[in-house]
Design a protein around this motif. Sequence first.
Motif, mmCIF file in Angstrom:
data_model
loop_
_atom_site.group_PDB
_atom_site.id
_atom_site.type_symbol
_atom_site.label_atom_id
_atom_site.label_comp_id
_atom_site.label_asym_id
_atom_site.label_seq_id
_atom_site.Cartn_x
_atom_site.Cartn_y
_atom_site.Cartn_z
ATOM 1 N N ASP A 165 -5.142 11.760 -10.843
ATOM 2 C CA ASP A 165 -5.295 10.908 -9.656
ATOM 3 C C ASP A 165 -4.252 9.801 -9.613
ATOM 4 O O ASP A 165 -3.643 9.541 -8.575
ATOM 5 C CB ASP A 165 -6.672 10.225 -9.694
ATOM 6 C CG ASP A 165 -7.652 10.934 -8.793
ATOM 7 O OD1 ASP A 165 -7.349 12.089 -8.422
ATOM 8 O OD2 ASP A 165 -8.701 10.344 -8.486
ATOM 9 N N THR A 166 -4.073 9.140 -10.751
ATOM 10 C CA THR A 166 -3.121 8.027 -10.798
ATOM 11 C C THR A 166 -1.692 8.539 -10.635
ATOM 12 O O THR A 166 -0.874 7.932 -9.935
ATOM 13 C CB THR A 166 -3.266 7.256 -12.131
ATOM 14 O OG1 THR A 166 -4.618 6.831 -12.244
ATOM 15 C CG2 THR A 166 -2.356 6.051 -12.179
ATOM 16 N N LEU A 224 7.835 -7.791 -7.630
ATOM 17 C CA LEU A 224 7.085 -6.909 -6.720
ATOM 18 C C LEU A 224 6.143 -7.693 -5.812
ATOM 19 O O LEU A 224 5.943 -7.311 -4.651
ATOM 20 C CB LEU A 224 6.305 -5.871 -7.528
ATOM 21 C CG LEU A 224 7.165 -4.814 -8.228
ATOM 22 C CD1 LEU A 224 6.337 -3.992 -9.200
ATOM 23 C CD2 LEU A 224 7.835 -3.904 -7.199
ATOM 24 N N TYR A 260 -1.219 9.214 -7.093
ATOM 25 C CA TYR A 260 -1.146 7.930 -6.391
ATOM 26 C C TYR A 260 0.276 7.364 -6.469
ATOM 27 O O TYR A 260 0.872 6.971 -5.471
ATOM 28 C CB TYR A 260 -2.137 6.955 -7.033
ATOM 29 C CG TYR A 260 -2.193 5.607 -6.370
ATOM 30 C CD1 TYR A 260 -3.184 5.299 -5.461
ATOM 31 C CD2 TYR A 260 -1.238 4.626 -6.656
ATOM 32 C CE1 TYR A 260 -3.234 4.055 -4.849
ATOM 33 C CE2 TYR A 260 -1.277 3.387 -6.046
ATOM 34 C CZ TYR A 260 -2.281 3.107 -5.146
ATOM 35 O OH TYR A 260 -2.313 1.892 -4.537
ATOM 36 N N GLN A 263 5.318 1.438 -7.183
ATOM 37 C CA GLN A 263 6.120 0.921 -8.299
ATOM 38 C C GLN A 263 5.280 0.006 -9.198
ATOM 39 O O GLN A 263 5.398 0.056 -10.429
ATOM 40 C CB GLN A 263 7.352 0.171 -7.747
ATOM 41 C CG GLN A 263 8.214 -0.532 -8.795
ATOM 42 C CD GLN A 263 8.983 0.417 -9.715
ATOM 43 O OE1 GLN A 263 8.950 1.630 -9.555
ATOM 44 N NE2 GLN A 263 9.666 -0.140 -10.696
ATOM 45 N N ALA A 264 4.410 -0.786 -8.582
ATOM 46 C CA ALA A 264 3.550 -1.688 -9.371
ATOM 47 C C ALA A 264 2.647 -0.876 -10.305
ATOM 48 O O ALA A 264 2.520 -1.199 -11.491
ATOM 49 C CB ALA A 264 2.710 -2.579 -8.450
ATOM 50 N N ILE A 265 2.041 0.183 -9.776
ATOM 51 C CA ILE A 265 1.146 0.993 -10.619
ATOM 52 C C ILE A 265 1.962 1.773 -11.656
ATOM 53 O O ILE A 265 1.531 1.950 -12.795
ATOM 54 C CB ILE A 265 0.315 1.969 -9.753
ATOM 55 C CG1 ILE A 265 -0.502 1.195 -8.706
ATOM 56 C CG2 ILE A 265 -0.622 2.817 -10.623
ATOM 57 C CD1 ILE A 265 -1.475 0.205 -9.266
ATOM 58 N N LEU A 277 0.832 -1.204 0.000
ATOM 59 C CA LEU A 277 0.000 0.000 0.000
ATOM 60 C C LEU A 277 0.871 1.260 0.000
ATOM 61 O O LEU A 277 0.364 2.374 0.078
ATOM 62 C CB LEU A 277 -0.958 -0.006 1.199
ATOM 63 C CG LEU A 277 -1.896 -1.217 1.315
ATOM 64 C CD1 LEU A 277 -2.945 -0.993 2.388
ATOM 65 C CD2 LEU A 277 -2.583 -1.530 -0.008
ATOM 66 N N GLY A 300 3.613 -0.820 -3.952
ATOM 67 C CA GLY A 300 2.389 -0.591 -4.732
ATOM 68 C C GLY A 300 2.570 0.544 -5.729
ATOM 69 O O GLY A 300 2.099 0.463 -6.863
ATOM 70 N N ASP A 346 2.599 -0.605 -14.432
ATOM 71 C CA ASP A 346 1.353 -0.809 -15.192
ATOM 72 C C ASP A 346 1.035 0.370 -16.098
ATOM 73 O O ASP A 346 0.363 0.212 -17.129
ATOM 74 C CB ASP A 346 0.150 -0.947 -14.229
ATOM 75 C CG ASP A 346 0.133 -2.290 -13.524
ATOM 76 O OD1 ASP A 346 0.940 -3.162 -13.895
ATOM 77 O OD2 ASP A 346 -0.682 -2.452 -12.601
ATOM 78 N N HIS A 381 -1.584 -6.412 -8.683
ATOM 79 C CA HIS A 381 -0.494 -6.705 -7.752
ATOM 80 C C HIS A 381 -0.968 -7.672 -6.663
ATOM 81 O O HIS A 381 -0.282 -8.661 -6.348
ATOM 82 C CB HIS A 381 -0.012 -5.381 -7.140
ATOM 83 C CG HIS A 381 0.986 -5.524 -6.050
ATOM 84 N ND1 HIS A 381 2.221 -6.110 -6.238
ATOM 85 C CD2 HIS A 381 0.946 -5.154 -4.738
ATOM 86 C CE1 HIS A 381 2.892 -6.083 -5.096
ATOM 87 N NE2 HIS A 381 2.136 -5.520 -4.173
ATOM 88 N N ARG A 430 -6.964 -0.102 -7.087
ATOM 89 C CA ARG A 430 -5.946 0.109 -8.123
ATOM 90 C C ARG A 430 -4.928 -1.019 -8.152
ATOM 91 O O ARG A 430 -4.310 -1.288 -9.172
ATOM 92 C CB ARG A 430 -5.143 1.367 -7.806
ATOM 93 C CG ARG A 430 -5.790 2.637 -8.257
ATOM 94 C CD ARG A 430 -4.878 3.776 -7.865
ATOM 95 N NE ARG A 430 -5.622 5.000 -7.723
ATOM 96 C CZ ARG A 430 -5.915 5.794 -8.740
ATOM 97 N NH1 ARG A 430 -5.501 5.511 -9.942
ATOM 98 N NH2 ARG A 430 -6.612 6.887 -8.541
ATOM 99 N N LEU A 431 -4.717 -1.614 -6.977
ATOM 100 C CA LEU A 431 -3.663 -2.614 -6.867
ATOM 101 C C LEU A 431 -4.151 -4.019 -7.209
ATOM 102 O O LEU A 431 -3.485 -5.004 -6.890
ATOM 103 C CB LEU A 431 -3.082 -2.613 -5.451
ATOM 104 C CG LEU A 431 -2.237 -1.389 -5.099
ATOM 105 C CD1 LEU A 431 -1.922 -1.378 -3.618
ATOM 106 C CD2 LEU A 431 -0.942 -1.397 -5.913
ATOM 107 N N GLU A 434 6.172 -8.058 -12.163
ATOM 108 C CA GLU A 434 5.100 -8.247 -11.183
ATOM 109 C C GLU A 434 5.496 -9.318 -10.165
ATOM 110 O O GLU A 434 5.155 -9.203 -8.981
ATOM 111 C CB GLU A 434 3.810 -8.605 -11.926
ATOM 112 C CG GLU A 434 2.536 -8.457 -11.135
ATOM 113 C CD GLU A 434 2.350 -7.091 -10.469
ATOM 114 O OE1 GLU A 434 2.840 -6.954 -9.330
ATOM 115 O OE2 GLU A 434 1.714 -6.201 -11.046
ATOM 116 N N ARG A 476 3.111 7.313 -3.229
ATOM 117 C CA ARG A 476 3.526 6.021 -2.697
ATOM 118 C C ARG A 476 4.965 5.671 -3.056
ATOM 119 O O ARG A 476 5.734 5.227 -2.215
ATOM 120 C CB ARG A 476 2.575 4.931 -3.185
ATOM 121 C CG ARG A 476 1.288 4.950 -2.368
ATOM 122 C CD ARG A 476 0.122 4.337 -3.076
ATOM 123 N NE ARG A 476 -1.099 4.462 -2.293
ATOM 124 C CZ ARG A 476 -1.862 5.553 -2.250
ATOM 125 N NH1 ARG A 476 -1.507 6.626 -2.921
ATOM 126 N NH2 ARG A 476 -2.964 5.583 -1.521
#
Lengths: 296, 296
Positions: free
Chosen positions: A173-174, B112, A177, A159-161, A153, A157, A164, B32, B28-29, B109, A181
């Motif tokens: 917003d993204t 992560l 986000y 880095q994951a988004i 969270l 997270g 993506d 992940h 969003r996650l 992924e 994080r």
Amino acid sequence: MNFKETYDQKRTDVEHALEKLMLRPDGRLADHIKAMRYSLFAGGKRVRPVLCIAASQTIDPAIEPVMTVACAFECIHTYSLIHDDLPAMDNDDLRRGKPTNHKVFGEAEAILAGDGLLTYAFELLSDPHVSSRIFPENQLRLIRIIAQAAGSLGMVGGQAIDMDSEGKEISFDTLQYIHSRKTGALITASVQAGAICANASKDQFAALTCYGEKIGLAFQIVDDLLNVEGTTEQLGKSAGSDAELEKATYPAYFGVETSRSKAHEAISAAKDILDIFGGNAVFLRELADYILTRKK
Amino acid sequence: MNFKETYDQKRTDVEHALEKLMLRPDGRLADHIKAMRYSLFAGGKRVRPVLCIAASQTIDPAIEPVMTVACAFECIHTYSLIHDDLPAMDNDDLRRGKPTNHKVFGEAEAILAGDGLLTYAFELLSDPHVSSRIFPENQLRLIRIIAQAAGSLGMVGGQAIDMDSEGKEISFDTLQYIHSRKTGALITASVQAGAICANASKDQFAALTCYGEKIGLAFQIVDDLLNVEGTTEQLGKSAGSDAELEKATYPAYFGVETSRSKAHEAISAAKDILDIFGGNAVFLRELADYILTRKK
């Protein structure tokens, strides 16, 4: 001492503490420890440990800083850089002007160096001798805040988004986000940890948290701007790589000028929040300015 | 209830607790979290959480087990499998009869997902509501033991030396080093954590530690034997892969028969150590036998 001298003094203290903490006894692990040390001692600015120390000293200027906690942040930050640079992630060859960890030690060793550093951070944070001043309840609170900031969270997270979102149109917003994080969470946690190490009151903790969030945002915007405007030589990492990977960045979204003024706003707000600390917050105010004006 | 029923009951309790702990709020996650859940709920035997619960109940049969601590072990174990399977490491395509994490979600992924699970373990372990029975000092001790077992001087270091040793002639010392760290350290820590959760005396803690070390050794020898003797279908992962990678294993060093008798010796010693717990140790004794006779 002026700001730069004070910063360099704290940074040197962090280097010495890290050196001591990385003296690990196991000869067989020479290569593994070498890989961890390579990235840990690659000339980082030590922003997070310095923030942690400075936050404590803003509450109590006479306090002995808890170096073990401060250094844990550098272990987590370094692990995140090693993993982010991997071919499967951002595939970076350069970091701080040197070949990235996997370029020198291979991918397997780089993954394990990252895993080792992350885990070591929690070994350090749970050290029973970390400081006689911190109650065990507070030490647990500190570990939890850091784990949340570093985890799914938080930083992981983000880095994951970010991964993506490469090559995609993303909303503001993204973008927020990802930034809050990927970079903001650990920066904020370093300030919060410093506050807890100095037994901060609720108000002090809230003010420092807000300060951390604001400078965290500015830090990432400036990072984005440097990636656009800096040269590879200045940055010690590949300039223009964000645009190449079609990364979500402030300049890509707002343009350079608006991004710069947003960074200014954040830093100005961060400094205002420090008013409750009066003269004890001189260093944190200057540190906010440094984040805005840094060249790498 | 017989052993199998008791084991399955504990395993089911772990599944439910893990399900609850993995309910994370962030939409969003989704991808992940899906990647983390994929490996976390891929049919693992839950040996480490069950050991943790059983160790507590060996000290006090009426105790309410600390599921959050037990589940943290499964997060750490699962992260280690995800990272070990990566192409740069053991390059495995199958795990528990299913495609490995990176085969389904891609390498980035998977890295992560592993990072997220490892970090989440420490978030769980520092939960202030983990149990009213555990003093904060003991909770810190528990975190430290687990971080040491999972880190560079434990599991990560074991994997690092294992990677270094592929295709090399290694000494028995090195083989022992790899086994005790790569598998043994976290198994021992799970028993130790259970002991701490039940406020074990020094003697009880020492006995359970020794039990953990012995079954940890047997567990790894049996793993090695299964890799030689099992089929890919039985194992749910690639049989014979150790020999292919010229891995350091007991059968490669001692042959199958001697390896088997060494596993027997370790289990027999593990059971003897439990004598101080009398009838309360029935389940841990049977669990030792199960480790010896398991088919996957």
